[in-house]
Motif scaffolding. Structure first.
Motif, PDB file in Angstrom:
ATOM      1  N   THR A 257     -12.037 -12.764 -36.105  1.00  0.00           N
ATOM      2  CA  THR A 257     -13.468 -12.959 -35.844  1.00  0.00           C
ATOM      3  C   THR A 257     -14.388 -12.155 -36.759  1.00  0.00           C
ATOM      4  N   ALA A 258     -13.935 -11.026 -37.311  1.00  0.00           N
ATOM      5  CA  ALA A 258     -14.825 -10.151 -38.091  1.00  0.00           C
ATOM      6  C   ALA A 258     -15.293 -10.803 -39.388  1.00  0.00           C
ATOM      7  N   LYS A 259     -14.400 -11.539 -40.046  1.00  0.00           N
ATOM      8  CA  LYS A 259     -14.784 -12.186 -41.303  1.00  0.00           C
ATOM      9  C   LYS A 259     -15.889 -13.210 -41.059  1.00  0.00           C
TER      10      LYS A 259
ATOM     11  N   VAL B 140     -17.546 -17.867 -34.457  1.00  0.00           N
ATOM     12  CA  VAL B 140     -16.946 -18.714 -33.423  1.00  0.00           C
ATOM     13  C   VAL B 140     -15.980 -19.706 -34.052  1.00  0.00           C
ATOM     14  N   ALA B 141     -16.376 -20.313 -35.171  1.00  0.00           N
ATOM     15  CA  ALA B 141     -15.486 -21.241 -35.870  1.00  0.00           C
ATOM     16  C   ALA B 141     -14.202 -20.540 -36.288  1.00  0.00           C
ATOM     17  N   ASP B 142     -14.328 -19.310 -36.775  1.00  0.00           N
ATOM     18  CA  ASP B 142     -13.174 -18.515 -37.214  1.00  0.00           C
ATOM     19  C   ASP B 142     -12.207 -18.270 -36.056  1.00  0.00           C
ATOM     20  N   GLY B 143     -12.743 -17.802 -34.933  1.00  0.00           N
ATOM     21  CA  GLY B 143     -11.898 -17.524 -33.776  1.00  0.00           C
ATOM     22  C   GLY B 143     -11.263 -18.768 -33.195  1.00  0.00           C
ATOM     23  N   LEU B 144     -12.034 -19.858 -33.114  1.00  0.00           N
ATOM     24  CA  LEU B 144     -11.503 -21.099 -32.555  1.00  0.00           C
ATOM     25  C   LEU B 144     -10.417 -21.700 -33.434  1.00  0.00           C
TER      26      LEU B 144
END
Length: 343
Positions: free
Chosen positions: A181-183, A293-297
């Motif tokens: 999520t950090a990126k 959110v896109a990264d985590g999903l």
């Protein structure tokens, strides 16, 4: 005709004034495009901004971007000894640590996504290390069931306590890693910096994840989805999308893996059983207004596998594009919400 010295002086002054004004206007002409690049979060960033009539200089934007990314790194990088996340990781159990606004934003969303998907767990860094995909040397043999059971008892977002006062862990040794999520949050942070100048035509990319807004002078932003089955060492385009104003993240198991005892292990771990995933889903692309959110999903859906990922996307009406293996080769699935973005 005889021209007086006074008139000559006036002509010179007027000519100089127009020359000076023209030079000033030329200097003040806003750039048509600002391109920035650099290093952050152990990877690289690339930014394109079309400022229009905004007089923002490249040097000013570069400085603001660097400061924003430096702050995110200082908060969330496990490679910076005194970072905020390392301070938390070293904290004893049941001790509340006040946290920054950046840190709170990311941990709140990480917990929400973890609870919603059940496949994203920002506390399972030590479990990933156990399988050999962390900063430590990878093991020469797979972890025993006993080691996995012990590790699973010492991780879990349910062992975090987030309050207005700050963040605490309810068991000793619990650690955080915001690799999923950090990126994306860094991308969102940079986008916020750009939009603070009333600029809305840009692209921000960090380590392959992106967020785009507005348009380029020659039309809409067009982003390529990569072929997961391209020959080793080659990168080929599978499809091109026009994502509009969205963050774009892709996750897959086709790049980071190793073989042991004739078995292939990916870098994606299912927190429910503590083991690398074994299914046919090889690539997930997610669109969302927030790159975080896109990264985590994208990570969470990849862990789920094809059918669970489809069901989750449909339940939550997510723009999702999946690629998965079959006997006939790579097959694809686009959710109804994703189809309008396909070129």
């Amino acid at each position: 005709m005889k021209i007086s010295g006074n008139l000559i002086s006036k002509i010179f002054i007027v000519s100089f004034f127009f020359f000076f004004l023209s030079a000033c206007q030329e200097k003040q002409q806003p750039p048509t495009e600002i391109v920035l690049s650099g290093k952050t979060m152990g990877t690289t960033y690339n930014i394109k901004v079309f400022p229009g009539q905004n007089s923002l200089s490249q040097a000013q934007l570069h400085d603001e971007v660097e400061q924003a990314l430096k702050a995110v790194n200082q908060s969330m990088s496990t490679y910076i000894p005194d970072s905020e996340i390392n301070q938390f990781n070293a904290l004893p159990a049941n001790t509340v640590m006040p946290i920054s606004e950046d840190f709170r934003t990311v941990i709140e969303e990480s917990i929400r996504l973890g609870q919603s998907t059940e496949t994203l767990d920002v506390t399972m860094g030590p479990l990933i290390d156990l399988w050999g995909f962390g900063p430590d040397k990878r093991p020469t043999k797979r972890p025993s069931q006993l080691a996995l059971d012990d590790m699973r008892s010492r991780i879990g977002i349910d062992k975090l306590a987030l309050t207005d006062a700050g963040l605490a862990k309810t068991i000793p040794g619990l650690e955080l890693s915001f690799s999923a999520t950090a990126k994306g949050y860094g991308i969102d942070k940079v986008a916020t910096v750009i939009e603070s100048h009333d600029i809305h035509d840009y692209m921000v990319e960090i380590g392959g994840e992106l967020r785009v807004s507005g348009k380029k002078p020659d039309g809409n932003w067009r982003i390529a989805i990569e072929k997961p089955d391209a020959p080793v060492g080659q990168r080929q385009i599978h499809r091109v999308i026009e994502p509009g104003k969205n963050g774009i993240a892709t996750s897959g198991d086709y790049r980071i893996f190793y073989e042991m005892d004739g078995e292939t292990f990916t870098h994606l771990i299912d927190p429910m059983n503590g083991r690398p995933v074994k299914h046919e889903l090889v690539s997930v692309t997610v669109l969302h207004p927030s790159a975080m959110v896109a990264d985590g999903l994208a990570t969470a859906l990849t862990v789920m596998g094809t059918e669970r990922a489809k069901a989750y996307a449909q339940q939550h009406q997510l723009p999702v594009y999946l690629m998965y293996k079959s006997a006939e080769g790579i097959k694809t699935y686009a959710s109804d919400e994703f189809k309008p973005y396909l070129n």
